[in-house]
Each structure stands twice: as C-alpha cells, then as structure tokens.
Design an enzyme around this catalytic site. Structure first.
Site, PDB file in Angstrom:
ATOM      1  N   ASP A  69     -12.442  -2.503  11.239  1.00 41.35           N
ATOM      2  CA  ASP A  69     -11.731  -1.388  11.869  1.00 41.35           C
ATOM      3  C   ASP A  69     -12.693  -0.357  12.464  1.00 41.35           C
ATOM      4  O   ASP A  69     -12.253   0.641  13.023  1.00 41.35           O
ATOM      5  CB  ASP A  69     -10.755  -0.716  10.891  1.00 41.35           C
ATOM      6  CG  ASP A  69     -11.404  -0.294   9.595  1.00 41.35           C
ATOM      7  OD1 ASP A  69     -12.455  -0.862   9.222  1.00 41.35           O
ATOM      8  OD2 ASP A  69     -10.873   0.617   8.928  1.00 41.35           O
TER       9      ASP A  69
ATOM     10  N   ASP B  92       0.853  -1.190   0.000  1.00 44.64           N
ATOM     11  CA  ASP B  92       0.000   0.000   0.000  1.00 44.64           C
ATOM     12  C   ASP B  92       0.887   1.238   0.000  1.00 44.64           C
ATOM     13  O   ASP B  92       2.119   1.123  -0.044  1.00 44.64           O
ATOM     14  CB  ASP B  92      -0.973  -0.009   1.197  1.00 44.64           C
ATOM     15  CG  ASP B  92      -2.320   0.590   0.812  1.00 44.64           C
ATOM     16  OD1 ASP B  92      -2.319   1.747   0.353  1.00 44.64           O
ATOM     17  OD2 ASP B  92      -3.353  -0.090   0.944  1.00 44.64           O
TER      18      ASP B  92
ATOM     19  N   GLU C 107      -4.872   1.191   9.965  1.00 42.07           N
ATOM     20  CA  GLU C 107      -4.352   2.538  10.237  1.00 42.07           C
ATOM     21  C   GLU C 107      -4.433   2.846  11.732  1.00 42.07           C
ATOM     22  O   GLU C 107      -3.522   3.426  12.310  1.00 42.07           O
ATOM     23  CB  GLU C 107      -5.189   3.604   9.496  1.00 42.07           C
ATOM     24  CG  GLU C 107      -4.992   3.647   7.995  1.00 42.07           C
ATOM     25  CD  GLU C 107      -5.988   2.760   7.264  1.00 42.07           C
ATOM     26  OE1 GLU C 107      -6.495   1.794   7.866  1.00 42.07           O
ATOM     27  OE2 GLU C 107      -6.259   3.029   6.082  1.00 42.07           O
TER      28      GLU C 107
ATOM     29  N   GLU D  84      -9.763   2.653  -5.238  1.00 41.20           N
ATOM     30  CA  GLU D  84      -9.389   4.034  -4.906  1.00 41.20           C
ATOM     31  C   GLU D  84      -8.203   4.557  -5.722  1.00 41.20           C
ATOM     32  O   GLU D  84      -7.318   5.224  -5.183  1.00 41.20           O
ATOM     33  CB  GLU D  84      -9.064   4.126  -3.408  1.00 41.20           C
ATOM     34  CG  GLU D  84     -10.257   3.807  -2.531  1.00 41.20           C
ATOM     35  CD  GLU D  84      -9.945   3.882  -1.051  1.00 41.20           C
ATOM     36  OE1 GLU D  84     -10.790   4.391  -0.312  1.00 41.20           O
ATOM     37  OE2 GLU D  84      -8.863   3.414  -0.636  1.00 41.20           O
TER      38      GLU D  84
ATOM     39  N   HIS E  66      -2.794   3.032  -4.774  1.00 37.86           N
ATOM     40  CA  HIS E  66      -2.172   2.595  -3.508  1.00 37.86           C
ATOM     41  C   HIS E  66      -0.738   2.134  -3.777  1.00 37.86           C
ATOM     42  O   HIS E  66      -0.286   1.115  -3.255  1.00 37.86           O
ATOM     43  CB  HIS E  66      -3.002   1.476  -2.855  1.00 37.86           C
ATOM     44  CG  HIS E  66      -4.296   1.988  -2.262  1.00 37.86           C
ATOM     45  ND1 HIS E  66      -4.342   2.708  -1.095  1.00 37.86           N
ATOM     46  CD2 HIS E  66      -5.569   1.899  -2.703  1.00 37.86           C
ATOM     47  CE1 HIS E  66      -5.610   3.044  -0.824  1.00 37.86           C
ATOM     48  NE2 HIS E  66      -6.374   2.570  -1.796  1.00 37.86           N
TER      49      HIS E  66
ATOM     50  N   TRP F  83     -16.917  -4.052  -2.127  1.00 33.55           N
ATOM     51  CA  TRP F  83     -16.702  -3.349  -0.850  1.00 33.55           C
ATOM     52  C   TRP F  83     -17.502  -2.073  -0.730  1.00 33.55           C
ATOM     53  O   TRP F  83     -17.753  -1.596   0.366  1.00 33.55           O
ATOM     54  CB  TRP F  83     -15.211  -3.068  -0.636  1.00 33.55           C
ATOM     55  CG  TRP F  83     -14.616  -1.958  -1.458  1.00 33.55           C
ATOM     56  CD1 TRP F  83     -14.201  -2.038  -2.752  1.00 33.55           C
ATOM     57  CD2 TRP F  83     -14.342  -0.612  -1.049  1.00 33.55           C
ATOM     58  NE1 TRP F  83     -13.690  -0.840  -3.183  1.00 33.55           N
ATOM     59  CE2 TRP F  83     -13.756   0.064  -2.150  1.00 33.55           C
ATOM     60  CE3 TRP F  83     -14.533   0.091   0.142  1.00 33.55           C
ATOM     61  CZ2 TRP F  83     -13.385   1.401  -2.096  1.00 33.55           C
ATOM     62  CZ3 TRP F  83     -14.153   1.434   0.197  1.00 33.55           C
ATOM     63  CH2 TRP F  83     -13.577   2.074  -0.914  1.00 33.55           C
TER      64      TRP F  83
ATOM     65  N   TRP G 168      -8.509  -3.256   8.201  1.00 33.69           N
ATOM     66  CA  TRP G 168      -7.537  -2.201   7.878  1.00 33.69           C
ATOM     67  C   TRP G 168      -6.951  -1.719   9.194  1.00 33.69           C
ATOM     68  O   TRP G 168      -7.664  -1.631  10.202  1.00 33.69           O
ATOM     69  CB  TRP G 168      -8.234  -1.053   7.142  1.00 33.69           C
ATOM     70  CG  TRP G 168      -8.955  -1.506   5.913  1.00 33.69           C
ATOM     71  CD1 TRP G 168     -10.301  -1.660   5.755  1.00 33.69           C
ATOM     72  CD2 TRP G 168      -8.370  -1.900   4.666  1.00 33.69           C
ATOM     73  NE1 TRP G 168     -10.579  -2.120   4.492  1.00 33.69           N
ATOM     74  CE2 TRP G 168      -9.410  -2.273   3.798  1.00 33.69           C
ATOM     75  CE3 TRP G 168      -7.054  -1.977   4.192  1.00 33.69           C
ATOM     76  CZ2 TRP G 168      -9.198  -2.716   2.490  1.00 33.69           C
ATOM     77  CZ3 TRP G 168      -6.833  -2.410   2.895  1.00 33.69           C
ATOM     78  CH2 TRP G 168      -7.890  -2.771   2.052  1.00 33.69           C
TER      79      TRP G 168
HETATM   80  C1  ACM Z   1     -11.079  -0.387   0.369  1.00 38.68           C
HETATM   81  O1  ACM Z   1     -11.608  -0.301   1.485  1.00 38.68           O
HETATM   82  N1  ACM Z   1     -10.446   0.658  -0.152  1.00 38.68           N
HETATM   83  C2  ACM Z   1     -11.133  -1.603  -0.426  1.00 38.68           C
END
Ligand code: ACM
Length: 804
Positions: free
Chosen positions: A460, A230, A510, A366, A300, A433, A508
């Site tokens: 998350d 990423d 973060e 994204e 990404h 998603w 995720w």
């Molecule tokens: C994502 O949550 N950008 C796949």
C-alpha cells in the site's frame, strides 16, 4: 499542466501486429520492422528500429531454477494439441486450464487429446509420481517437434503449464507463435509464496478476488491470505451469528460521500456468503492456491463488537460502538470471558468448515490495551489467572484459541505480537511484520516464520513521488526494493533461516478504494516478490528480471490488467531558459530508452531517443514514454506549459513534507469538480496527518507577483492512538486561510489565501493572492490555518505567477 494515465498503456494495434508478424517468421528469416516516420520538433538522433526477435527464450517469470537453450523452435498455433493420459484426471485439469489461458491471450484453445496417438507437434502433460524431483517441481522440454511437461504432482505440472503459457504469450499478441527450443528444470525456493488482501477496509467482489487469484497463479504464488475482518468491516457470513456480516459488514463512509443529498447516511456494505467463500476456495484450489482466512482477535474487533456488544469490554463501554469509518489503531478489544471464547470458537468452527487450509490466521496485531487496562473485570481476570499483565493475557487468549484450532488439526498463524507475553504454543507460525525482530525471535524460539515486513513487503506504499501517483502511504516503496528483498534477515543464522517458510506481500486497502487501485498497487511489485520467493537467490539479477518483465507487462496490457508504470514512467522536469524551456527526462530505473515528442503527439518505437536535456520553445507540449525492444513500458507522460510561470508549478507529491512519519497520499472524497459518488476522477493529495505543512524548496521569486494554489479538503478519519496528542492545528485568525511563509515555517506569513471560496466545494478550488515583492531563491512554506483538523485541508499544487 501535466496529465498522465496510470493504467496499462493502450496497445498501439498496428505496432503490435507488425511485431507479431515478425515474430512468426523470424525463426526462418530476417524481418525488418517498418518505422513510421513521425514529425519531430526537437533535434535528436533517431535510433534504428529494434531488431526483430522470436519470443524471448527466457521470458518466464519467476525465473526458473535452471534453463538450457536448445536448437530451433516449436510452432505453437491453433493446430497444437495437448495430450494427457486417459487415467490422469489431474493432467487433464492442467491441460484444460492451459487451453483456457491460451484462449484468453492468443485467441485459440489447444484441443486436449488422449496421449495414445500421434504426439508430434503436441504439448504432452506427463504426471509421474515416481519422478525424483520435488513436490512442486517440473521439467519442461521444448523442441522442434513439441513440448513435454513432466512432474510428480498436479501442482508441478500446473507450474510447468504456467511457464509454457508465458513462453507462448511473451509477445502479448494473438494467433500462432513460435517458442524457442529449451529445457527448464524448476522448483520453488519457498513453500509459502503469498499475498494478503484486505477486504475489510474496502470490499472486493468475488469476481475481483478471482481475478487476483488468476494473477497469483500466473506468478506461481500459492497462498492467498484473506483479511476478512477488521474494525471497518466483517466480511464473512457466520450462520450462528448473522449480525456479524449483516451489521458488522456495513459502515457509513467518512466524508462527503457518507451522506446523501438529504443528509441521510449512505451505508457502505459487503460480505461473502458461505456459498461464495466455498466457490472462491475451490477456484483457488484449482489454481494450486491455498486460502488462509484471517479472523482478527483480540483487537481490530470493532465491527464484531458493533454487531454483538457483549463481546466487548462491557464495564468500560459506555455504548455499543459503530462499525468504524476511521483508519488507524482502534481500542476496541474482545473481552476475555468464557462466553466470548464460546462465540469465537463457534465462529472458528464455521471458518474451519469453510476453509480446508492447514493454517488459520487469528490476527493478534495492534491490540491497544487501553480498554483491558481500564476494566476492573479484565484486571480481575488477569489476577485470577496469575498473569503478569495485559500482554500475558493476550498470550493466554491466543493460546486458548490455538488449542481449539489444534483440536481441528489446524495450525495457528498470527502477526508477530503473538510472541509477546511469552506463552505462545510451539506449533504456532509467526507472521513477522514489524521489521525483522519478530522473525528473529520466532526463529530462535523454534517457530515457523513468514516474512511480511511493513514498508519492505507492504503493497500500500506509494511507488513514486510523481504527480500522478495514486493514493497510498509514504515513504516510496519501489519495484527495485521489492526485487532486492532478502529472505534471510540480518542476524539470522543458517539453522534459524530454515524456519523461514516463505514471504508474502500485504495489501492493506484503506487508500485503495477501487479495484483499479488494487491492481496498480499489486503489479509489478508482486511479480518481483514472486521471483524472490520462487527463484534461487543465487543468480538474482535486476536487469535480467526487467527484461523478463517486458513481456509480462505486454501480457498485462493484452489482458487489460492495470499495472503501475512508476518504475518506467518518464519524469519531465522543465526549467525556464533563453529558448523557452530546458527539458530533462528521466525514469526511476533508467531501464530501456526514453522516446519523446515535443509536438504533442504520442511517441512510438521510432520517435527520437532522449540522450540529454532538450531546449524547446514555449508553449511546451512534451510527451515521453519508456521503450524496451520496441515495447512501451510506460503510459505516455505529457507535460504542458503555456508560459514560464507554468514551469514553476509543483504538485503536492513534489513538494517536501515538513516532517517525517504520517505522510500519506490521500484520495479526495469527492471528484475534482466537487461532485459526489464513485464516478468522477478524484485528486490524490500528499499530506501529513499530524502537521499538514509543505515546503516548496528553492522557489525562484524574482518578478513573482502572485501565488496560485489549488486546494482541497479531505475527511480526517484517522485514529492515531497516543499520537493524537501530537496533532498541530493552527488558529484561523482572523479567518481560515492558506498561509505562505518565507524560509522558515515558524516565520510570520507573507501572504494569506482565504479559504472562503473553497469552503463550499467538496472538490478542488483554485485560490490566488498577491505576494510581496521578493527576489532571489527561497524556500516557501505552506500551512493551513483553519482552526480545525477535520476536514483536513490539503494542497494539490502551487505555482508562482508573474505580473501580467
Ligand atoms: C499490520 O500491519 N498491522 C499487521
């Protein structure tokens, strides 16, 4: 002050042993569990001790397709042997796994032996390729004289062994036990039963990844989607391009921890060598888990471009980017030149050699197209290919990568953006998603679909609005919401629904800096999802699930696996009244019973049961826990108040955000006391990224003289793409302050708490300032007027103080 610990509650040893002793003899005789009398301050009925019982006969999670109770019970102890046929190495492997898992919990390992001799009292593992059941199916028969697991494949046998292990460990205790006689016929509803773990934003060691794989195996999950690359980190060694891991695997952390005492950058690094990857893949395979690697493209990609700038959009890049220490949507894309495809296909060749998975995930989400739009070279490419726009170029990009994977006999998986641009190869599998739209479109177009919708299956998100909720995203995503997830999105017909091959939870990270935070995010919501993808939809029953979750949580306690108790943690609300305080206790689910003490001691299974609000004098020290059948489901939750003013305290999680969207619970980058490094405890602060603004609803202002606020500053390391323009920054006039406004956030401040004392601390600072004389009940609004958005000032808590 309220303090709670959010890890698995400590097992009160004496209590557990008493329960275990009962479990052992309960099949034969009645067994009284001794209730130790505790002094209690508040009047409430003491309930009789919970009835003794053997391990719950249906304590298998996920719920088996069919369960038939039998007569009597099987004595399972150190004398128990596991028998396998000499010519069935697969059965032997399952037996060894079973013995090792029993050892981990009960403290003894059943011995493996050839099945040619005496089998009375044994666990027999029987592989029969001709059994007329599904590939992953099994039959588990438990009687007084032993247990037998039959399956057509090693995977089926393995799942049968997991079920037997759960039955054998339902009390979370050590030593011998008894298992109720029963027959289970079981098979999974879906073939993709997954978990995605992001290791780019925060790296996890091989041992931590293996621990997650063990937990997945015990839930019969079979797909580990490893998010390896990423913007913030490239985490897999690629021999031909070593800078990907060496340069792309390191970033400088944002905020106070990004610099040492001399101001030098502190790198945050991590990647897996190819040897480590092979080790993890083999470890997973031994648990019947397929590892699907994700290599993100074309977006990404910032870490990869930082390592090899020639992969970026050269004619718009002013300079090579750094590996990002920001979260959010970045704009660095791979360029669509032949040389870049040569590198990407080289990378994928090494990836394919490392991962035997049929599926290879290429990301695709994204990919903000700003750089492609700005690049004359990319625009010329679009023209020369006769494509309509940048979305069509991404589709062409994905198609080209898909062709390469097909040459290796692999199937491309991508996030649902790969549908855009209209040229997706029919063989591609779509991971949906962004709500249900991607799933519906993909199924309509004949693609296989994996459901992984944001919010619903993203792990998350915060699990409660409690003060002790760890860092994460809002809105809250509860255990119940995971359990209620529907595998057929509205609008999908029965034929299209056949295209849904399964679902996965996405974690995720973060905001999950530590492995403990990862664990708290996973469990027990992943356990609920396991049931959604394994068990037949018919018969789904929330309370039945929760009853089977009780031994599952006991197992996590025994294995020291942290889990979130948000579903069962006791919320203590206290209002001033004539007696001191009126205390109301509740939990998110209302499951089980709340037991409490008001003398500061921790409640146990014989403490008073909460039935209605309790009046208690000040100072107040309430500790409450949810119990079910004698098991503590939540950590003891403590609420303390010295004075009536303390009752007015609200943590930021209990204040209202001024706007929807971009509400996060952020972990401070320094410990509460301001110290740096990874050891101190850090505050989690609920804040809105666009407009940091909080409302204290219905504040009772009669007699209030001052306002006390605890504030912190966190780095603003977010890229909000086009939403950046919406950020609200308030001027520091005449100097930086926390402003308090009455009723309306746009009104003139009624008080300003200067931030000066807090400027020098990276941790939390308590500020106090007088309020004008006010009366009645009003909303209070809090905003920071600091003239800048980085650092982001955040409220930890506020309270209203009366004159001394
Ligand atoms: C994502 O949550 N950008 C796949």
């Amino acid at each position: 002050m309220k303090t709670r610990h959010r890890v698995a509650p400590p097992v009160r040893t004496a209590f557990v042993h008493a329960g275990l002793a009962c479990a052992l003899v309960a099949a034969l005789t009645a067994c009284e569990r001794k209730a130790t009398a505790e002094p209690v301050a508040a009047p409430a009925a003491v309930q009789p001790a919970a009835a003794p019982r053997v391990a719950h006969p249906s304590a298998v999670l996920p719920r088996p397709a069919k369960f038939v109770p039998g007569q009597g019970a099987f004595a399972f102890g150190p004398q128990t042997v596991v028998t396998v046929a000499a010519d069935q190495p697969g059965a032997r492997r399952v037996g060894e796994f079973f013995a090792q898992r029993v050892q981990a919990l009960r403290g003894f390992a059943p011995k493996l032996q050839d099945n040619s001799g005496e089998t009375k009292g044994a666990v027999e593992l029987a592989l029969d390729p001709k059994l007329p059941i599904g590939e992953e199916a099994y039959v588990l028969d438990i009687g007084r004289d032993g247990a037998k697991i039959s399956a057509r494949s090693e995977a089926g046998l393995f799942y049968g062994a997991v079920s037997l292990w759960q039955l054998a460990t339902a009390d979370g205790g050590q030593g011998a036990t008894v298992i109720a006689a029963q027959r289970i016929e079981d098979a999974p509803a879906y073939r993709w039963r997954g978990l995605m773990l992001d290791v780019a934003r925060h790296f996890r060691s091989v041992d931590e990844v293996k621990a997650v794989l063990d937990q997945m195996a015990s839930l019969k999950l079979n797909t580990f989607h490893w998010h390896l690359t990423d913007d913030q980190g490239w985490r897999v060694e690629i021999k031909k391009y070593p800078r990907l891991a060496e340069v792309g695997g390191c970033r400088v952390r944002a905020g106070a921890n990004g610099r040492d005492a001399r101001g030098q950058p502190v790198p945050y690094c991590g990647y897996y060598t190819q040897e480590q990857i092979r080790d993890v893949v083999a470890y997973a395979a031994a648990r019947h888990i397929n590892v699907v690697p994700e290599i993100e493209m074309p977006g990404h990609a910032q870490a990869a471009i930082a390592a090899y700038p020639q992969l970026g959009v050269g004619d718009v890049l002013k300079q090579a980017p750094k590996v990002s220490s920001d979260w959010g949507v970045h704009t660095y894309l791979f360029n669509p030149e032949d040389q870049t495809f040569a590198v990407l296909t080289d990378i994928l060749d090494e990836v394919v050699a490392l991962f035997p998975s049929k599926y290879i995930h290429i990301g695709g989400d994204e990919a903000a197209k700003d750089q492609w739009q700005a690049s004359p070279r990319v625009q010329a490419k679009i023209k020369s290919l006769g494509l309509k726009d940048e979305a069509a170029l991404q589709s062409w990009f994905v198609g080209r990568i898909g062709q390469h994977l097909e040459k290796h006999g692999r199937t491309l998986v991508g996030w649902d953006e790969i549908l855009e641009g209209g040229a997706l190869p029919a063989s591609a599998t779509v991971m949906s998603w962004r709500g249900d739209a991607g799933a519906l479109e993909a199924a309509r177009k004949g693609h296989d679909v994996i459901l992984a919708p944001d919010r619903k299956l993203y792990l998350d998100y915060a699990q409660s609005e409690r003060d002790d909720e760890p860092s994460g995203r809002f809105p809250v995503s509860t255990l119940r919401a995971f359990y209620d997830f529907q595998m057929t999105p509205p609008g999908m017909d029965a034929q299209q629904a056949q295209r849904v091959i399964g679902a996965q939870g996405n974690l995720w990270v973060e905001h999950k800096r530590t492995f403990e935070l990862v664990q708290l995010a996973l469990h027990p919501r992943l356990d609920a999802l396991a049931e959604v993808v394994w068990s037949p939809a018919q018969g789904r029953d929330w309370n039945d699930f929760q009853r089977r979750l009780v031994p599952q949580l006991a197992r996590y306690q025994a294995l020291k696996t942290p889990y979130s108790d948000a579903a069962y943690a006791v919320d203590v609300r206290a209002e001033p009244d004539a007696a001191g305080a009126r205390v109301t206790l509740s939990s998110q689910t209302g499951f089980g019973e709340i037991r409490y003490r008001t003398d500061g001691g921790e409640p146990d299974a014989s403490s008073p049961v909460y039935t209605q609000p309790v009046q208690a004098p000040l100072p107040l020290d309430v500790v409450a826990t949810t119990f079910f059948d004698g098991h503590a489901l939540s950590a003891p939750g403590r609420y303390r108040a010295q004075t009536a003013a303390d009752l007015s305290e609200r943590g930021s999680a209990r204040l209202k955000a001024c706007r929807e969207g971009y509400n996060l619970r952020l972990e401070d980058d320094a410990a509460r006391d301001g110290s740096l490094g990874d050891n101190g405890t850090r505050a989690a602060l609920t804040v809105n990224l666009i407009d940091p603004c909080w409302i204290y609803p219905a504040a009772k202002l009669d007699g209030v003289a001052t306002l006390r606020a605890t504030v912190g500053q966190v780095p603003y390391n977010f890229q909000l793409w086009h939403d950046t323009d919406k950020i609200v920054t308030r001027k520091a006039e005449p100097d930086a302050a926390l402003e308090v406004r009455l009723n309306d956030c746009k009104s003139a401040p009624i008080a300003r708490l200067a931030l000066k004392p807090a400027l020098a601390s990276d941790g939390l600072t308590v500020l106090e300032a007088p309020l004008p004389k006010l009366s009645g009940t009003h909303d209070l609004c809090f905003v920071f007027a600091s003239g800048r958005h980085d650092p982001l000032w955040a409220l930890d808590r506020v309270s209203l103080r009366t004159a001394p």
